[in-house]
Enzyme design. Sequence first.
Site, PDB file in Angstrom:
ATOM      1  N   LYS A  49     -14.354  -0.179  -3.479  1.00  0.00           N
ATOM      2  CA  LYS A  49     -15.414   0.197  -2.529  1.00  0.00           C
ATOM      3  C   LYS A  49     -16.574   0.869  -3.263  1.00  0.00           C
ATOM      4  O   LYS A  49     -17.735   0.568  -3.010  1.00  0.00           O
ATOM      5  CB  LYS A  49     -14.869   1.167  -1.472  1.00  0.00           C
ATOM      6  N   HIS A  59       9.182 -26.881  -1.535  1.00  0.00           N
ATOM      7  CA  HIS A  59       8.606 -28.031  -2.236  1.00  0.00           C
ATOM      8  C   HIS A  59       7.388 -27.628  -3.058  1.00  0.00           C
ATOM      9  O   HIS A  59       6.617 -28.471  -3.486  1.00  0.00           O
ATOM     10  CB  HIS A  59       8.247 -29.120  -1.216  1.00  0.00           C
ATOM     11  N   GLU A  71       0.827  -1.221   0.000  1.00  0.00           N
ATOM     12  CA  GLU A  71       0.000   0.000   0.000  1.00  0.00           C
ATOM     13  C   GLU A  71       0.855   1.262   0.000  1.00  0.00           C
ATOM     14  O   GLU A  71       0.423   2.307  -0.484  1.00  0.00           O
ATOM     15  CB  GLU A  71      -0.927   0.028   1.230  1.00  0.00           C
TER      16      GLU A  71
HETATM   17  O1  PA5 Z   1      -3.397   1.138   5.845  1.00  0.00           O
HETATM   18  C1  PA5 Z   1      -4.532   1.552   5.744  1.00  0.00           C
HETATM   19  O2  PA5 Z   1      -4.808   2.729   5.945  1.00  0.00           O
HETATM   20  C2  PA5 Z   1      -5.685   0.622   5.392  1.00  0.00           C
HETATM   21  O3  PA5 Z   1      -5.268  -0.670   5.149  1.00  0.00           O
HETATM   22  C3  PA5 Z   1      -6.679   0.582   6.533  1.00  0.00           C
HETATM   23  O4  PA5 Z   1      -6.024   0.133   7.688  1.00  0.00           O
HETATM   24  C4  PA5 Z   1      -7.863  -0.315   6.239  1.00  0.00           C
HETATM   25  O5  PA5 Z   1      -8.461   0.051   5.040  1.00  0.00           O
HETATM   26  C5  PA5 Z   1      -8.884  -0.247   7.362  1.00  0.00           C
HETATM   27  O6  PA5 Z   1      -9.328   1.074   7.530  1.00  0.00           O
HETATM   28  P1  PA5 Z   1     -10.094   1.546   8.816  1.00  0.00           P
HETATM   29  O7  PA5 Z   1      -9.220   1.340   9.999  1.00  0.00           O
HETATM   30  O8  PA5 Z   1     -10.393   2.981   8.580  1.00  0.00           O
HETATM   31  O9  PA5 Z   1     -11.344   0.700   8.925  1.00  0.00           O
END
Ligand code: PA5
Length: 445
Positions: free
Chosen positions: A422, A308, A287
């Site tokens: 989303k 393996h 990310e």
């Molecule tokens: O790193 C990030 O920001 C995302 O992976 C969030 O942690 C994830 O989308 C969950 O978001 P939230 O904590 O707002 O529910």
Amino acid sequence: MIKIDVSGCAPFAAQDLCEKYIGKALGAFDVLMSGSGAGNDFLGWKQLPSETPESLIKDIEGVCASWKKLGVDLVIAIGIGGSYLGAKCVIEALSHNFAREMGAGDAPSVVFAGNNLSEDYLAELMDLAGKRNVACIVISKSGTTTEPAVAFRVFKQYIEERYGKQEASVRIVAITDAVRGALKTLSTQEGYRTFVVPDDVGGRFSVLTPVGLLPIAAAGFDIRALLEGAAEEQKALQQKSASNPAVVYAAVRNLLHGENGRSIEIMVNYNPKLSFVAEWWKQLYGESEGKDGKGIFPASVNNTADLHSMGQFIQEGSRLMFETVINVEKASRSVVIGEDPQNLDQLNFLAGKHVEHCNRMAMLGTRIAHIDGGVPQISVSIEKIDERNLGALLYFFEFACGVSAYTLGVNPFNQPGVEAYKKNMFALLEKPGYEQQTEQIRKRL
Ligand code: PA5
């Protein structure tokens, strides 16, 4: 603390290129330390280990103590992405490999929900909840993420029906933004105890906030030692130097990507307990770096099992990858291979040796084979698997991620691409406000 060895990359990178990329990474280090780069409103994680107040640790311990009084033996931690992977990776790494089969320990089992939308998963988790004494931690920084919101609606209703509304407010704890989001509003209204995800800490950098600390403490692990290990690493890594392990890691992976055509990094571990460290790391690097058409795809293998299955490809398939091996220097337990007078299995040459010695030889043998096969090797070492070393490892990868993403030239702290699915999902679920998108997307089904 963390040691890094990049000698396994030497055959793939000329010395002058190494110097060039160390220079680039040192520039990125300055950007990270001075807070002058993109996303600089999300740098709160850098100082968390040394600046976590005692009062926060005491509040976390207070929650665990109140659950103990109620006899809680199952904590359901609801969250997704950065709101679950950090806690999951630390708990998996520190737990007995067969915790479930061994039966009840001193601390509650911590299980996770809200990280998928599988109906079977939730139904089966409710089967388990029915047999246990339950508490729940709901974690969402935004307070609006669908997966945890759905799981929480299910378990909120379950806990309220089973224990009554008043007791539900002791059994449920929310971790969310200080002021914004549906979860914050709901928690205030229902009178839940809440912890705050600081504004300046993004989800994937939040393992050392209550997001990770509460579930880890609930599982019976020492969060003070976790923070101490991270704080020691913080001190070491915030010193500018060409041999700083975070600078070296950032430099070498960017060099292998930029000059050597490597677009995949495989995290390799030789200890099944660490498989979720790789899952956490994949989110952190995936990310943080995978944007603007750039980035190294983070993958993982669990050896020796995957030697393996994936071993053939890594040895001889397309040359796209390099490996980062997590080297745990000492096993925590001891199993020595015995002598067998008949030696029918022809293993007496190993008699008297520790199993971990065989594991080490497998690791070293694989390293040499993979270098010979054209796969550069980075090794990141910790002394053993415990809270201190894990705290150091998590902080190392976080800090190195900031340096590496700035070296690559991207903002490490945003994730605009996560929104695309989303929007489509909301349109398909007919969320109010998405009417136009619903009509359009239906034509594409
Ligand atoms: O790193 C990030 O920001 C995302 O992976 C969030 O942690 C994830 O989308 C969950 O978001 P939230 O904590 O707002 O529910």
